[in-house]
Design an enzyme around this catalytic site. Structure first.
Site, PDB file in Angstrom:
ATOM      1  N   CYS A 114       0.873  -1.173   0.000  1.00 38.76           N
ATOM      2  CA  CYS A 114       0.000   0.000   0.000  1.00 38.76           C
ATOM      3  C   CYS A 114       0.906   1.216   0.000  1.00 38.76           C
ATOM      4  CB  CYS A 114      -0.909  -0.005   1.225  1.00 38.76           C
ATOM      5  SG  CYS A 114      -1.866   1.526   1.412  1.00 38.76           S
ATOM      6  N   GLU A 143       1.472  16.867   2.241  1.00 39.55           N
ATOM      7  CA  GLU A 143       2.899  16.788   1.974  1.00 39.55           C
ATOM      8  C   GLU A 143       3.803  16.990   3.196  1.00 39.55           C
ATOM      9  OE1 GLU A 143       3.405  17.919  -2.654  1.00 39.55           O
ATOM     10  OE2 GLU A 143       3.373  19.608  -1.287  1.00 39.55           O
TER      11      GLU A 143
END
Length: 1386
Positions: A151, A1318
């Site tokens: 994942c 981010e």
């Protein structure tokens, strides 16, 4: 049956009988499911069994034992013919939105374990299969079952947490907790939907009735609760729910009590009809033939011999795990495949007088189970080689591969890095063969069986029947070792097996076998012979080290590279073996192991993962229907868990649809002499060859500069550049034809690395420069100076869904509709319009969701969509293309590699006075976004520190690799790491702690960045730092780490904390905008459209939460269908962590307009409902749709004047990580990570914490694991999950704690919630510097006190070689330029 006769394929899928009398044996099970049965839940992520996205359950019935067996398997490698007379279960077969979810599907969704969702069906099916075999697994069982699943989004923690609820331990723990704290309102599970809504005056804030006396949560308002808490704390009772006198802190993102109960008796049964069919007739040979492939499955040795006589050039196949990869990736063709999986004689496994006999087709999983079962019954001394096999099998591939791969295939393949062959050779195994005439013979595997690279002594007409593994004797010792880039599901760098027979303390016999040190598994025969008759003592150890160093040599440019590291591993492994024997034996004449040396033999023992997630609760007076601040489940999670979520390649084929395959350059830099597609065009089913001559508009594309050719004209500038494309009936024909296109080149000398670009001054313009103060004066006033450099390598995006697109030309007006997996719809629209030579309004881009993006689908998706649009226009029919994983990785670019060269001056107490630095990025063959990436890197160079005098340069190196591009963090992580490395170097020079140096240089309130932007939030940085130190118990653990290191020579620990100060916003001002379009229908339902793309980050969910709050209606009345350019035009890319900020404000503005229009009707009839007000306004002819547009109040930064503010605001964070390294191998484990992150007031804590964890693990991969390697000619060597390793389930911190900073609303953004996607990625730098601390401790034990260079990623190779000792000293680095390296790093 006659070999002339074809069979009818029969199998069951999700309980339905499938018959196919004309099956194509070339198809894999995955292709059959997706193309024939239209079951698209199983995904194609890699095509080589390395990601698990295609996992299904295959069930079979044994007519002799009457047992049903369930295994997980990779559908992408399973031949469709292999499932003949079996039952296949896909994710669609266990539950659906319509019929109800299975508990496995429900729990991963409700536990927030699905983000982009592309990997989710495979993970669901791995867990489902485990439960079918084990109703109450342990956490170890769960982690093991996920070894073959990857994942890229979640960071794995929520998946494990959700599935922990299936374990017996969890159920027992939950019961104990309930009994011990049953009266506490914070523990009780009777809560409204996990959203903590207060429902009555008699309940606590979480909506739970409290039975504890004087509970603070039962007070009527926040002020009373705070006062009550203060009183409680004065009595020594610290309240866990009040933080800094503000709102509550919650630690539950989901409520297990809401999960439906798992009842294994309700599982779907094996098809009774299939049992009857299998019982009715004897197993028989089956044969399928079509499209150039004959596939045969005999059931006994006699049939197998007959088949091989008829087809002497046939290829034997068992699990197809090797041949499947050969066919898919190496494009090899085998006209006749003979499956030996059902040959009875090859499937026997039993104990005999001398050991165990294993049939060649027995799967690795069966071997593991059999040995484990019988090791409990046999004396320990007989099982030492068995134990080594069991241990090694745990690290052998993933469970899906082990379930189908036969041991015989592993042996015959003869990989030089086979995990089993060293063990089999050291154990003295023999191989039994039979030829087609029935003649049998045996051959010792260690005696010249392997004759060369993947060659052996088996005769052409022979078949491997069985492997015989002898028992070990009482006097024998046996150990095996392996070192890989990643522990789970990875091929070895070097592996080894050792056997020694000690009579008293004298060596009677020995075996030493090594993989990864020669073209074949190699026995160290010289060394083995030298120690016969020797006493097992220190002198033997010393002599063996010298002998192995001389015998197991590698030339500097040997295949595989890393020659010094591999040679050192040989010595390290023997040293571990030597010490382990000394520990095991009771012989008083054998030297005892010193306590500190025992650490060399301790394997990493990974405890169960534990974690906490702390976030601020909603306000006491928040409306029950207001979803903002609540941990709502990702709105697509349920569809993703059932396989019903639609990605581009899941869209049903259009009428007359064709397929396109790209023709890619095979040269890094070359002139194109000619391109010949004649052979390809002559193939049946091929419609066209497309190249630059077919582009009706401009052949130049690009974001900032249009400097990249869509199709190469007369020169190629990187491997993977588009030269042309083939249009054909289907993917198989198109790809085969593409390989037949002949391209003749004239080679030119490429530039591949940053250092080559510097030497040749190959740079894109402009060269950036930022200055502050006077650097010269700063250096003159400095007490100390350091000069150095640091390199940070590339990182592959490795989104699970590769680049995908469908182009549909319309019959009227030259209109083109494109379904694209893109983050930037506007760029896709303008690029396609420009190459087609049409106006923008003639192109509509539609995007429903992405299977991951991370920046890799911002600009680099346009190459595929533009090429597809050109081809679709040419043939006038719909076209589809989804790049294979190797094509994607070879052509789409990565995160930029960076090189930082610096000189820093500082005072004796560690305060920075002056910094001169040059940053170089490897930008690739086109500019793309490299200039903007460099801007962001320079803007974030200082991270959290005050720099009074700076002279910083930024160079974008022009090279001949595919253009590098946007990636989560956009240049910031590289700059951050270089700066934190500087802080580490300063600390070392000053003899002060890293924390002291960092705190001394922190930006203070009122100070600005070195480019003169004032930071309003700088105080939050210090708060994150302080809270992280406190929550992590840093000081106490630092002492424990020091004590551990004092007691252990060969295992070392490191602890590190790093800060984060992250500027949010696009550096290009015009991009800082968002738009939305909101429609209210007559029934009151709302359709919400905006410019953002859903790619797993929960954007659609958050936007609906914003709209729900603004319109004051429940979130289930609002729906977002997709993002498209004909609904919301001129959008900015979904990137930079600003999509919630920009689109959220736009959504809020649009909804406020609509809410205001309905205000008169609310006032007139306040007792009516939302639907009534909408109906009344509709009848009154009020407009029920509105647009919203928002732009941030940014001045931007002017590079000419060096003035302005590039960022809207800043966000802060801090992370503490503790690691343990193996100084002898370079392996490591992350023991614990604590993160404190400022996200303002979270719109959705579950999504935000998921982004923090996912970003952290992706950063962990960047800084420790993921590495690109190129051949000297420019070919990417690390393509696909087989060679490029991202973090897996067991790479996450053993303890993983995340806290959201509370009480810090941010007025500049929607709902006071800051950017989150981010920034957290760089916090994984705490692992990098913890590793560096551990290496320092190891070097100190060797008497090395000097500082050292550690580049990123801190791979096992770099860690081991930095832990300099007597073993590594024997292998000094080869002098560059004296040899041709096997690979280079760019």
């Amino acid at each position: 049956m006659s070999l002339k006769e074809n069979n009818v394929l029969i199998f069951f899928c999700n309980g339905q009988k499938i018959t196919d009398d004309n099956v194509d044996p070339n198809l894999t099970l995955l292709s059959y499911l997706r193309l024939k049965l239209r079951l698209t839940g199983s995904k194609l992520g890699c095509g080589e069994g390395g990601c698990g996205a295609c996992t299904v359950m295959i069930s079979s019935y044994d007519r002799l034992t009457k047992k049903i067996t369930h295994i997980s398997a990779n559908a992408c490698l399973t031949p469709i013919c292999q499932v003949h007379m079996m039952a296949v279960t896909t994710v669609e077969g266990i539950g659906s939105i319509k019929d109800g979810l299975h508990p496995v599907q429900e729990r991963i969704a409700k536990a927030h374990g699905s983000q982009c969702g592309f990997c989710t069906p495979g993970i669901v099916m791995s867990m489902y299969t485990l439960l079918r075999n084990n109703h109450q697994p342990t956490m170890t069982d769960i982690e093991d079952t996920f070894q073959g699943n990857l994942c890229r989004c979640t960071g794995y923690r929520p998946i494990l947490e959700g599935y922990r609820t299936f374990t017996k331990d969890y159920q027992n723990d939950a019961l104990d907790e309930y009994k011990s704290q049953a009266n506490c309102c914070q523990i009780r599970d009777d809560v409204n939907n996990g959203n903590h809504v207060r429902s009555s005056k008699d309940e606590g804030l979480n909506g739970r009735q409290c039975y504890q006396v004087n509970c603070c949560q039962m007070q009527d308002d926040l002020k009373n609760r705070e006062e009550h808490c203060v009183n409680s704390q004065s009595n020594g009772n610290k309240c866990c729910m009040i933080s800094n006198g503000k709102r509550q802190i919650s630690t539950k993102l989901f409520q297990p009590s809401e999960f439906m109960e798992y009842d294994p008796t309700q599982e779907k049964i094996f098809p009774p009809e299939l049992i009857l069919m299998l019982e009715k007739e004897e197993p028989k040979l089956v044969k399928f033939e079509r499209n150039g492939l004959t596939w045969i499955r005999p059931v006994n040795l006699l049939q197998l011999s007959a088949v091989r006589n008829n087809f002497p050039n046939s290829k034997l196949v068992s699990g197809n795990t090797e041949i499947g990869v050969d066919v898919k990736l190496k494009k090899m063709q085998y006209p006749v495949l003979v499956s030996v999986s059902h040959v009875t004689e090859l499937n026997n496994i039993y104990l005999c007088e001398t050991g165990v006999s294993i049939g060649a087709s027995v799967t690795l999983s069966r071997i593991e189970d059999f040995l484990k079962e019988n090791m409990d019954k046999l004396p320990d001394f007989q099982c030492k080689s068995f134990a080594a096999i069991v241990d090694m099998l745990h690290w052998f591939a993933g469970q899906q591969i082990r379930n189908v791969a036969g041991i015989g295939g592993n042996i015959i393949t003869g990989s030089p890095i086979s995990d089993l062959n060293p063990i089999l050779m050291a154990a003295g195994c023999t191989l039994d063969f039979a030829d087609t005439k029935g003649v049998h013979r045996s051959l010792p595997i260690a005696e010249q069986f392997y004759t060369g690279y993947r060659k052996n002594a088996m005769k052409a007409n022979e078949t491997l029947i069985s492997i015989n593994i002898p028992y070990t004797k009482k006097t024998e010792h046996f150990k095996a070792f392996k070192q890989a880039h990643r522990r789970d599901d990875d091929i070895a760098i070097v592996n080894a097996a050792f056997r020694v027979d000690l009579h008293d303390e004298v060596v009677h016999d020995s075996s030493m076998a090594f993989g990864g040190m020669a073209p074949t598994t190699k026995m160290a025969k010289q060394t083995m012979n030298k120690i016969i008759g020797r006493h097992w003592d220190k002198s033997l150890l010393d002599d063996v080290i010298v002998s192995l160093a001389n015998e197991m040599t590698l030339a500097p440019g040997a295949p595989g590279g890393m020659t010094e590291y591999r040679q050192s591993l040989v010595l390290s492994f023997f040293f571990k073996f030597y010490l382990s024997i000394n520990q095991e034996t009771c012989n008083k004449n054998i030297p005892k192991v010193s306590p500190s040396d025992t650490s060399a033999t301790f394997p990493f023992k990974r405890d169960e993962v534990k974690s906490t997630q702390m976030f601020q609760e909603i306000a006491n007076d928040q409306s029950p229907i207001d979803p903002v601040g609540r941990p709502l489940v990702h709105l697509s999670a349920y569809q993703q868990a059932t396989g019903e979520a639609v990605y581009v390649d899941d869209i049903v084929a259009f009428q007359n649809e064709l397929y396109m395959a790209v023709v890619l350059s095979k040269k890094a830099l070359a002139k194109i002499k000619y391109v010949d597609a004649t052979s390809a065009l002559s193939m049946r089913g091929v419609h066209a060859f497309i190249d630059h001559k077919d582009v009706p508009g401009s052949n130049l594309i690009g974001e900032i500069e249009q400097d990249e050719e869509l199709f190469a004209t007369d020169k190629v500038t990187c491997v993977g550049q588009y030269i042309g494309a083939i249009v054909a009936d289907n993917q198989e024909i198109a790809q085969r034809a593409a390989r037949m296109v002949r391209v003749e080149y004239q080679d030119l000398e490429p530039i591949l690395s940053i250092k080559d670009a510097i030497a040749k001054e190959s740079y894109f313009k402009p060269i950036y420069r930022l200055e502050k103060g006077n650097v010269t004066n700063g250096f003159e006033s400095s007490d100390k100076m350091i000069e150095g450099e640091m390199r940070i390598g590339e990182q592959e995006h490795f989104y699970l869904e590769t680049q995908s697109c469908i182009a549909v030309p319309k019959q009227e007006e030259d209109f083109m509709e494109v379904f694209s997996a893109t983050q930037d719809l506007q760029l896709a629209q303008t690029t396609i319009a420009n190459v087609l030579g049409v106006k923008y309004h003639k192109v509509n881009i539609r995007t429903k969701r992405l299977g991951g993006g991370f920046g890799g689908k911002e600009t680099r998706s346009c190459n595929l969509s533009a090429a597809l649009a050109v081809a679709a226009r040419r043939v006038g029919r719909p076209l589809r293309c989804m790049l294979d994983r190797d094509e994607d990785m070879a052509s789409t670019g990565t995160r930029h590699a960076f090189l930082g060269r610096y000189k820093v001056g500082f005072s004796n107490d560690g305060k920075i006075q002056s910094l001169k630095i040059c940053l170089y990025s490897n930008s690739g063959n086109a500019l793309d976004l490299s200039a903007s990436v460099m801007e962001c890197a320079l803007f974030h160079l200082q991270n959290a520190y005050h720099l009074p005098n700076v002279d910083a340069y930024g160079y974008c190196c022009k090279t001949n690799i595919p253009s590098n591009t946007a990636f989560r963090g956009f240049g910031r992580p590289q700059a951050f790491l270089i700066m934190e490395n500087l802080m580490s170097e300063i600390s070392f020079s000053c003899g002060m702690t890293k924390n002291m140096i960092r705190e001394l240089n922190f930006l203070q309130v009122g100070q600005s960045t070195y480019y003169n932007q004032k930071i309003d939030e700088v105080h939050l940085l210090k708060r994150c730092w302080d809270e992280c130190l406190e929550k992590s118990d840093y000081e106490v653990r630092q002492s424990k780490v020091a004590e551990f290191n004092r007691l252990h020579r060969w295992k070392k620990r490191g602890l590190s904390i790093i800060p984060l100060l992250y500027g949010v916003g696009f550096t290009e001002v015009f991009m800082n905008k968002g738009a939305a379009f909101v429609i209210i229908y007559q029934d009151g339902s709302v359709l919400l459209s905006h410019g953002g793309v859903e790619m797993g980050q929960g954007l659609y969910t958050k936007m609906i939460q914003v709209a729900s709050r603004t319109l004051k209606i429940p979130s289930d009345q609002i729906f977002t269908d997709e993002t498209s350019t004909n609904k919301v035009p001129n959008t900015s890319p979904t990137a930079g962590s600003v999509s919630s900020d920009l689109n959220g404000m736009a959504v809020k503005i649009a909804c406020e307009k609509l809410y205001k229009r309905l205000e008169p009707y609310r006032k007139q009839k306040p007792d009516k409902t939302w639907s009534d007000w909408v109906a009344a306004s509709y009848m009154d002819r009020v407009s029920l749709f509105a647009t919203g547009f928002y732009k941030t109040p940014l001045t931007g930064f002017d590079w000419n004047t060096k003035t302005g503010e590039p960022f809207h605001y800043f966000t802060s964070g801090a992370a503490v990580s503790e690691v343990e390294i193996d100084c002898l191998t370079g392996d490591h484990v992350v023991l614990r990570t604590d993160i404190v992150m400022d996200v303002g007031d979270s719109i959705n804590p579950a999504i935000d914490i998921g982004q923090i964890e996912g970003g952290f693990i992706q950063g962990y991969g960047l800084f420790t694991l993921e590495e690109h390697r190129w051949s000297p000619s420019g070919q990417l060597l690390t393509k696909g999950p087989g060679f490029y390793k991202i973090p897996s389930f067991t790479d996450i911190p053993v303890e993983f704690n995340v806290s959201l900073l509370d009480g810090v609303p941010h007025t500049k953004v929607v709902c006071s919630s800051k950017a989150i996607g981010e920034p957290p990625l760089f916090l994984a730098g705490s692992v990098f510097f913890a590793i560096k601390e551990a290496i320092l401790a190891s070097r100190k034990d060797c008497g090395i006190e000097s500082s050292f260079r550690l580049d990123s990623p801190a791979t096992a190779e770099r860690i081991r070689m930095a832990c300099s000792d007597t073993f590594t000293e024997k292998f000094p680095p080869s002098v560059p330029g004296t040899f041709t390296p096997f690979f280079i790093r760019s």
